[in-house]
Design a protein around this motif. Structure first.
Motif, mmCIF file in Angstrom:
data_model
loop_
_atom_site.group_PDB
_atom_site.id
_atom_site.type_symbol
_atom_site.label_atom_id
_atom_site.label_comp_id
_atom_site.label_asym_id
_atom_site.label_seq_id
_atom_site.Cartn_x
_atom_site.Cartn_y
_atom_site.Cartn_z
ATOM 1 N N LYS A 87 0.812 -1.216 0.000
ATOM 2 C CA LYS A 87 0.000 0.000 0.000
ATOM 3 C C LYS A 87 0.847 1.268 0.000
ATOM 4 O O LYS A 87 0.563 2.220 -0.729
ATOM 5 N N LEU A 88 1.900 1.268 0.818
ATOM 6 C CA LEU A 88 2.688 2.489 0.996
ATOM 7 C C LEU A 88 4.116 2.360 0.488
ATOM 8 O O LEU A 88 4.884 3.309 0.572
ATOM 9 N N GLY A 89 4.494 1.183 -0.005
ATOM 10 C CA GLY A 89 5.836 1.018 -0.561
ATOM 11 C C GLY A 89 6.940 1.150 0.465
ATOM 12 O O GLY A 89 7.958 1.796 0.197
ATOM 13 N N LEU A 90 6.767 0.532 1.633
ATOM 14 C CA LEU A 90 7.741 0.654 2.711
ATOM 15 C C LEU A 90 8.593 -0.603 2.803
ATOM 16 O O LEU A 90 8.061 -1.712 2.922
ATOM 17 N N ALA A 91 9.905 -0.454 2.783
ATOM 18 C CA ALA A 91 10.827 -1.574 2.923
ATOM 19 C C ALA A 91 10.821 -2.074 4.367
ATOM 20 O O ALA A 91 10.353 -1.388 5.281
ATOM 21 N N ALA A 92 11.407 -3.262 4.589
ATOM 22 C CA ALA A 92 11.383 -3.890 5.912
ATOM 23 C C ALA A 92 11.994 -3.002 6.999
ATOM 24 O O ALA A 92 11.393 -2.862 8.079
ATOM 25 N N PRO A 93 13.182 -2.399 6.823
ATOM 26 C CA PRO A 93 13.726 -1.553 7.889
ATOM 27 C C PRO A 93 12.821 -0.363 8.218
ATOM 28 O O PRO A 93 12.703 0.034 9.381
ATOM 29 N N VAL A 94 12.170 0.181 7.207
ATOM 30 C CA VAL A 94 11.263 1.309 7.429
ATOM 31 C C VAL A 94 10.029 0.853 8.188
ATOM 32 O O VAL A 94 9.561 1.516 9.116
ATOM 33 N N ALA A 120 14.469 -5.965 12.080
ATOM 34 C CA ALA A 120 15.179 -5.848 10.800
ATOM 35 C C ALA A 120 16.502 -5.138 11.031
ATOM 36 O O ALA A 120 16.691 -4.456 12.045
ATOM 37 N N GLU A 121 17.415 -5.294 10.109
ATOM 38 C CA GLU A 121 18.692 -4.588 10.177
ATOM 39 C C GLU A 121 18.472 -3.151 9.718
ATOM 40 O O GLU A 121 18.347 -2.878 8.532
ATOM 41 N N VAL A 122 18.432 -2.259 10.690
ATOM 42 C CA VAL A 122 18.131 -0.858 10.379
ATOM 43 C C VAL A 122 19.391 -0.020 10.222
ATOM 44 O O VAL A 122 19.317 1.142 9.816
ATOM 45 N N GLY A 123 20.559 -0.577 10.549
ATOM 46 C CA GLY A 123 21.803 0.167 10.378
ATOM 47 C C GLY A 123 22.161 0.998 11.594
ATOM 48 O O GLY A 123 21.610 0.818 12.687
ATOM 49 N N ASP A 124 23.090 1.917 11.385
ATOM 50 C CA ASP A 124 23.548 2.754 12.486
ATOM 51 C C ASP A 124 22.576 3.898 12.731
ATOM 52 O O ASP A 124 21.505 3.984 12.107
ATOM 53 N N LEU A 125 22.943 4.794 13.650
ATOM 54 C CA LEU A 125 22.049 5.884 14.024
ATOM 55 C C LEU A 125 21.745 6.782 12.831
ATOM 56 O O LEU A 125 20.599 7.231 12.651
ATOM 57 N N ALA A 126 22.748 7.043 11.999
ATOM 58 C CA ALA A 126 22.524 7.880 10.822
ATOM 59 C C ALA A 126 21.517 7.242 9.874
ATOM 60 O O ALA A 126 20.677 7.935 9.278
ATOM 61 N N ALA A 127 21.587 5.908 9.756
ATOM 62 C CA ALA A 127 20.640 5.204 8.889
ATOM 63 C C ALA A 127 19.219 5.311 9.427
ATOM 64 O O ALA A 127 18.260 5.469 8.661
ATOM 65 N N VAL A 128 19.076 5.207 10.745
ATOM 66 C CA VAL A 128 17.748 5.331 11.354
ATOM 67 C C VAL A 128 17.209 6.743 11.150
ATOM 68 O O VAL A 128 16.015 6.928 10.873
ATOM 69 N N GLU A 129 18.076 7.737 11.268
ATOM 70 C CA GLU A 129 17.634 9.113 11.044
ATOM 71 C C GLU A 129 17.189 9.316 9.595
ATOM 72 O O GLU A 129 16.245 10.072 9.319
#
Length: 219
Positions: A87-94, A120-129
């Motif tokens: 529906k919204l095109g959101l990947a797993a980390p998102v 999910a593997e969301v990455g480091d803090l910069a990736a989460v931001e």
């Protein structure tokens, strides 16, 4: 897509998103499994006690919005899935970050990084931001950055499926109560604090107007 979801609908949708990522072997979810997920006491704020009738009502409402559906994979037990990816095109980390906000309320980027890793593997803090920025810039926006509260070093983020979160008011002192000791501050510091409070109120008002306009556009 209507954005004014209820607390029930947000909890059901968040649990479907969470369990898809944490326990894919048990996903799609039966109604019993969904009830256990919605009512669990860990990783939930607030803790709820929902009946199967509540869940069916929430699933029907989400189905009408195209956000959840009954699967057609066969079997004698009904199972349910969400449709956020399609529906919204959101990947797993998102989806993981968004699910955490739906299940536990406003959080900082650092809190979201630590808590979303279980999904999910969301990455480091910069990736989460970056994920949070993507959610803020989504059409329509799914997340807002809240004004930084006095005494807090980091801003928190909140999902807006139910609209702009309420900001707690400072409780007035009760008549006759003993006065609360407060440190003395100089006039310059007091003026600075008053300016900061005024700016914070202006920012809150602007955020409220933006969300109200967004809700009106997608209702």
């Amino acid at each position: 897509m209507r954005m004014n979801l209820t607390e029930l609908e947000i909890r059901v949708l968040g649990c479907l998103m969470e369990k898809e990522l944490t326990t894919p072997e048990y996903y799609p979810l039966t109604l019993n499994a969904l009830a256990a997920a919605c009512n669990q006491k860990s990783n939930r704020d607030p803790v709820l006690s929902l009946s199967e009738l509540d869940l069916q009502r929430g699933l029907e409402a989400l189905g009408a919005r195209g956000l959840a559906r009954l699967t057609t994979t066969g079997g004698r037990v009904n199972k349910y899935v969400h449709s956020m990816g399609d529906k919204l095109g959101l990947a797993a980390p998102v989806r993981a970050v968004l699910a955490e906000l739906m299940l536990r309320g406003p959080q900082t980027a650092a809190e979201l990084r630590g808590r979303s890793e279980r999904m999910a593997e969301v990455g480091d803090l910069a990736a989460v931001e970056e994920i949070l920025l993507e959610l803020q810039q989504h059409g329509p926006p799914l997340v807002v950055r809240l004004p930084r509260q006095p005494g807090r070093k980091e801003s928190r983020y909140a999902q807006v499926f139910a609209g702009m979160p309420e900001f707690p008011e400072e409780e007035p002192e009760q008549p006759g109560a003993a006065p609360v000791a407060r440190p003395r501050v100089g006039n310059q510091r007091l003026e600075q604090l008053e300016q900061e409070v005024g700016a914070l109120r202006d920012e809150i008002g602007e955020l409220r107007r933006e969300v109200e306009e967004m809700l009106a556009a997608f209702s």
